[in-house]
Design an enzyme around this catalytic site. Structure first.
Site, PDB file in Angstrom:
ATOM      1  N   ARG A 127       0.841  -1.188   0.000  1.00  0.00           N
ATOM      2  CA  ARG A 127       0.000   0.000   0.000  1.00  0.00           C
ATOM      3  C   ARG A 127       0.883   1.246   0.000  1.00  0.00           C
ATOM      4  NH1 ARG A 127      -1.683   0.685   4.451  1.00  0.00           N
ATOM      5  NH2 ARG A 127      -1.195  -1.274   5.499  1.00  0.00           N
ATOM      6  N   TYR A 171      -1.536  -3.452  -7.038  1.00  0.00           N
ATOM      7  CA  TYR A 171      -1.259  -4.279  -5.862  1.00  0.00           C
ATOM      8  C   TYR A 171      -2.348  -4.233  -4.802  1.00  0.00           C
ATOM      9  CZ  TYR A 171       1.184  -6.665  -2.206  1.00  0.00           C
ATOM     10  OH  TYR A 171       1.528  -7.581  -1.246  1.00  0.00           O
ATOM     11  N   LYS A 224      -9.529  -2.407   1.581  1.00  0.00           N
ATOM     12  CA  LYS A 224      -9.264  -1.256   2.448  1.00  0.00           C
ATOM     13  C   LYS A 224     -10.061  -0.027   1.996  1.00  0.00           C
ATOM     14  CE  LYS A 224      -6.033  -3.696   4.431  1.00  0.00           C
ATOM     15  NZ  LYS A 224      -6.143  -4.314   5.724  1.00  0.00           N
ATOM     16  N   HIS A 260     -10.691  -2.413  11.501  1.00  0.00           N
ATOM     17  CA  HIS A 260      -9.589  -3.244  10.989  1.00  0.00           C
ATOM     18  C   HIS A 260      -9.357  -4.386  11.979  1.00  0.00           C
ATOM     19  CE1 HIS A 260      -5.177  -3.186   9.322  1.00  0.00           C
ATOM     20  NE2 HIS A 260      -5.919  -4.088   8.723  1.00  0.00           N
ATOM     21  N   SER A 286      -1.517  -3.912   9.963  1.00  0.00           N
ATOM     22  CA  SER A 286      -1.185  -4.874   8.912  1.00  0.00           C
ATOM     23  C   SER A 286       0.114  -5.603   9.264  1.00  0.00           C
ATOM     24  CB  SER A 286      -0.985  -4.152   7.577  1.00  0.00           C
ATOM     25  OG  SER A 286      -2.172  -3.508   7.208  1.00  0.00           O
ATOM     26  N   CYS A 345       0.784  -7.862  11.526  1.00  0.00           N
ATOM     27  CA  CYS A 345       1.078  -8.085  12.946  1.00  0.00           C
ATOM     28  C   CYS A 345       0.390  -9.346  13.463  1.00  0.00           C
ATOM     29  CB  CYS A 345       0.657  -6.884  13.786  1.00  0.00           C
ATOM     30  SG  CYS A 345       1.682  -5.437  13.521  1.00  0.00           S
ATOM     31  N   ASP A 386      -9.376  -9.844   8.856  1.00  0.00           N
ATOM     32  CA  ASP A 386      -8.879  -8.486   8.590  1.00  0.00           C
ATOM     33  C   ASP A 386      -9.878  -7.368   8.894  1.00  0.00           C
ATOM     34  OD1 ASP A 386      -6.731  -6.828   7.697  1.00  0.00           O
ATOM     35  OD2 ASP A 386      -7.700  -6.584   5.749  1.00  0.00           O
ATOM     36  N   ARG A 401       2.205 -12.210  -0.679  1.00  0.00           N
ATOM     37  CA  ARG A 401       0.865 -12.526  -0.162  1.00  0.00           C
ATOM     38  C   ARG A 401       0.278 -13.778  -0.800  1.00  0.00           C
ATOM     39  NH1 ARG A 401      -1.542  -8.749   3.740  1.00  0.00           N
ATOM     40  NH2 ARG A 401       0.089  -7.206   3.952  1.00  0.00           N
TER      41      ARG A 401
HETATM   42  O1  SAT Z   1      -2.558  -4.541   0.629  1.00  0.00           O
HETATM   43  S1  SAT Z   1      -3.527  -4.648   1.726  1.00  0.00           S
HETATM   44  O2  SAT Z   1      -3.888  -3.331   2.206  1.00  0.00           O
HETATM   45  O3  SAT Z   1      -4.734  -5.312   1.261  1.00  0.00           O
HETATM   46  C1  SAT Z   1      -2.864  -5.567   2.952  1.00  0.00           C
HETATM   47  C2  SAT Z   1      -2.591  -4.839   4.186  1.00  0.00           C
HETATM   48  O4  SAT Z   1      -1.800  -3.915   4.187  1.00  0.00           O
HETATM   49  O5  SAT Z   1      -3.199  -5.187   5.210  1.00  0.00           O
HETATM   50 MN    MN Z   2      -5.249  -5.386   7.101  1.00  0.00          MN
END
Ligand code: SAT
Ligand code: MN
Length: 600
Positions: free
Chosen positions: A86, A214, A223, A243, A265, A267, A292, A384
């Site tokens: 991100r 991405y 998000k 979140h 994110s 963690c 998430d 990922r």
């Molecule tokens: O790329 S994402 O935002 O979907 C993954 C993350 O940062 O939690």
């Molecule tokens: Mn997340």
């Protein structure tokens, strides 16, 4: 170069248009006129469509074939090396005034940003196929569910949305003739970071994202809709978009508790949501509802009810193995998209921290030869997997429950080498809100930035709150007033280290022990000691039996109260509250003053 156009589309595919929704049809027509695609593919979310587009993605080189005997239905994607996470610096909340977006978001005047985006999108899909993706975030029958339409020129996005959302014509049915929907327009343009912008127009329920292919930048349901736009809608409509992972924990006696937990994110939300209790907790069952995002609303009984709006997992690969997360490993053996992991000679996938020794040779995430002697990592640290939730052996029965599940406990946790103890309980909802509002975390590879740098990340929502953070805190306090049976709120830290830099807590499945204490607190059966920062378990209150090599003294270190550390934390929190100015609720400012006095 292989064409991004589909030379021939099988009969019946690509042609399921929305019918009878004038606003939607007009908007699609406008996007076509602006982006000038050579082809328009109306997605229906079917298995036949997925199969066709997967074959096409392989032909285009968007997907790389993996060993189909070992990993049936799995494919590898390598993103552009400049496009791997991100990008918070290019993410904008374009509310009518800067004040509404607040000091923690990038802001641009909506008209100005629209003009800029229009310039970038003009003719951007010439020679490309435009895909129209109807999708739902949330179970089809849930009142909390939102419909989105994502228009994109990326087949990778379409195939990810097949996994991550409830995608297909059912979304049109839910819309009917005049239902509200999120407008999401996405183009990868030429992936030039100078033309990368992730823009939200909350007042218009609209997202435009350009220049990235991405994850959270491009899969607009996640998000962008479920958190940034979602949080804005939630504030106005009286619910919460958070979140948070969601899980159920059932005792051997059959008593179930539902728990929501916010961590930044990368963690360990996915790991925690799929936790397998250690042997010592035989008979306990933990099941995943989400890993998430949680959407939550007060129910008629005064409890807080939650759904997971997503349909799959976009999880971090490195560190995932059969010890840390067996359920994730089982979830990613089939029908999974891998992004930026390494590939072995026999077409298997690999990443740092996967089971077994590193392969003697493999191809790294950029497509270059790699050996264990190589200096660079084989898999990108933010590589990922995109896996269907239905692959998860621990998926909860309540996953599709339209009413959501009543939450017993909310947990806030960051990645903190010091100060924050393993687990502690807030005094009440307002103090719990304060704990969430002042939580810090060391930055991870999930966002571009300095990995390891401590920053305040309130409720793990700093990058995802679609409006002024002060108003968001006020919303939390308001929601608390609507709950006659509010969840208890806890803070946790799985990442505390000794002076020598060693983790003080083993984490992963052992986190069940902290959860057990929290559940016992919900049931009123566990003791705690009142400390300045909240209620802390003493050794007698916490079950660390059968933990090899873990002693009472180890527990005391993990739980130790560090007054000087808290003073420093509260100084940071004070600076943050000051930054929010008059919109920071007085309830939280008063709490801060009280807490400062308590820690001395
Ligand atoms: O790329 S994402 O935002 O979907 C993954 C993350 O940062 O939690
Ligand atoms: Mn997340």
């Amino acid at each position: 170069m292989t064409s991004p156009l589909h030379a021939s589309v099988p009969a019946g595919l690509g042609s399921t248009k929305p019918d009878g929704h004038a606003r939607l049809t007009t908007w699609i027509r406008e996007c076509i006129a602006l982006c000038e695609p050579d082809q328009v593919f109306y997605c229906d979310g079917s298995a036949a469509e997925k199969e066709f587009l997967t074959t096409e993605a392989l032909r285009m080189g968007v997907f790389i074939e993996l060993n189909q005997q070992k990993l049936p239905g799995c494919h590898l994607h390598r993103s552009h090396p400049n496009d791997v996470a991100r990008v918070e610096q290019f993410t904008f909340i374009c509310t009518p005034t800067k004040e509404e977006a607040g000091p923690t978001n990038n802001w641009s005047a909506p008209d100005e940003m629209r003009a800029r985006l229009k310039g970038l999108l003009k003719g951007a899909m010439k020679g490309r196929c435009m895909y129209i993706i109807p999708y739902m975030m949330g179970p089809a029958a849930s009142p909390l569910t939102q419909v989105g339409i994502e228009i994109t020129d990326s087949v990778y996005v379409v195939l990810n949305m097949h996994i991550m959302s409830r995608m297909g014509s059912a979304a049109y049915q839910r819309l009917g003739a005049d239902g509200d929907f999120n407008k999401g327009l996405h183009s990868t343009l030429d992936l030039n970071p100078d033309r990368r912008l992730i823009c939200h127009f909350p007042q218009d329920n609209e997202i435009t994202s350009v220049g990235s292919g991405y994850g959270g930048n491009a899969l607009l349901g996640k998000k962008c809709l479920a958190l940034r736009i979602g949080s804005y809608l939630a504030k106005r409509q009286g619910w919460m978009a958070e979140h948070m992972l969601l899980l159920s924990a059932e005792s051997p006696a059959g008593r179930k508790h539902y728990i929501a937990a916010a961590f930044p994110s990368a963690c360990g939300k996915t790991n925690f949501s799929m936790l397998i209790p250690p042997k010592h907790f035989a008979g306990w069952k933990v099941a995943t509802i989400g890993d998430d995002i949680a959407w939550m609303k007060p129910g008629a009984d005064g409890r807080l009810y939650a759904i997971n709006p997503e349909f799959g997992y976009f999880g971090v690969a490195p560190g995932t193995n059969y010890l840390t997360n067996p359920n994730a490993m089982k979830s990613i053996q089939r029908d999974t998209i891998y992004t930026n992991v390494a590939m072995t000679e026999d077409g298997d996938v690999w990443w740092e921290g996967k089971d077994g020794a590193p392969p003697a040779k493999c191809t790294d995430w950029k497509g270059n030869p790699w050996t264990p002697e190589s200096k660079e990592k084989a898999a990108h640290p933010n590589s990922r997997f995109t896996a269907p939730a239905t692959n998860n052996p621990a998926l909860a029965n309540e996953f599709e429950l339209a009413s959501g599940v009543p939450i017993s406990a909310i947990i806030f946790g960051g990645r903190r080498a010091s100060t924050v103890p393993l687990v502690y309980q807030s005094f009440d909802w307002e103090h719990g809100t304060f704990i969430g509002a002042t939580m810090g975390s060391e930055m991870t590879a999930a966002a571009a930035g300095t990995v390891g740098k401590l920053r305040l990340d309130p409720m793990a929502m700093l990058p995802f709150c679609g409006y002024h953070m002060g108003d968001y805190f006020t919303h939390w306090l308001e929601m608390g007033k609507k709950l006659t049976q509010p969840p208890l709120i806890f803070g946790v830290n799985w990442f505390r280290k000794s002076a020598e830099g060693k983790f003080l807590w083993p984490g992963f499945g052992e986190n069940m022990r902290a959860m057990k204490w929290m559940i016992d607190r919900c049931e009123g059966t566990a003791d705690a000691k009142e400390m300045p920062i909240g209620h802390l378990p003493e050794p007698k209150d916490f079950d660390f039996a059968d933990m090899e090599g873990f002693t009472t003294s180890d527990f005391e270190k993990a739980i130790a109260y560090d007054a000087a550390g808290w003073q420093a934390d509260y100084r940071l929190a004070g600076e943050f509250f000051d930054k929010l100015g008059g919109r920071c609720p007085s309830g939280l400012k008063d709490r801060l003053a009280k807490q400062k006095a308590r820690v001395g």
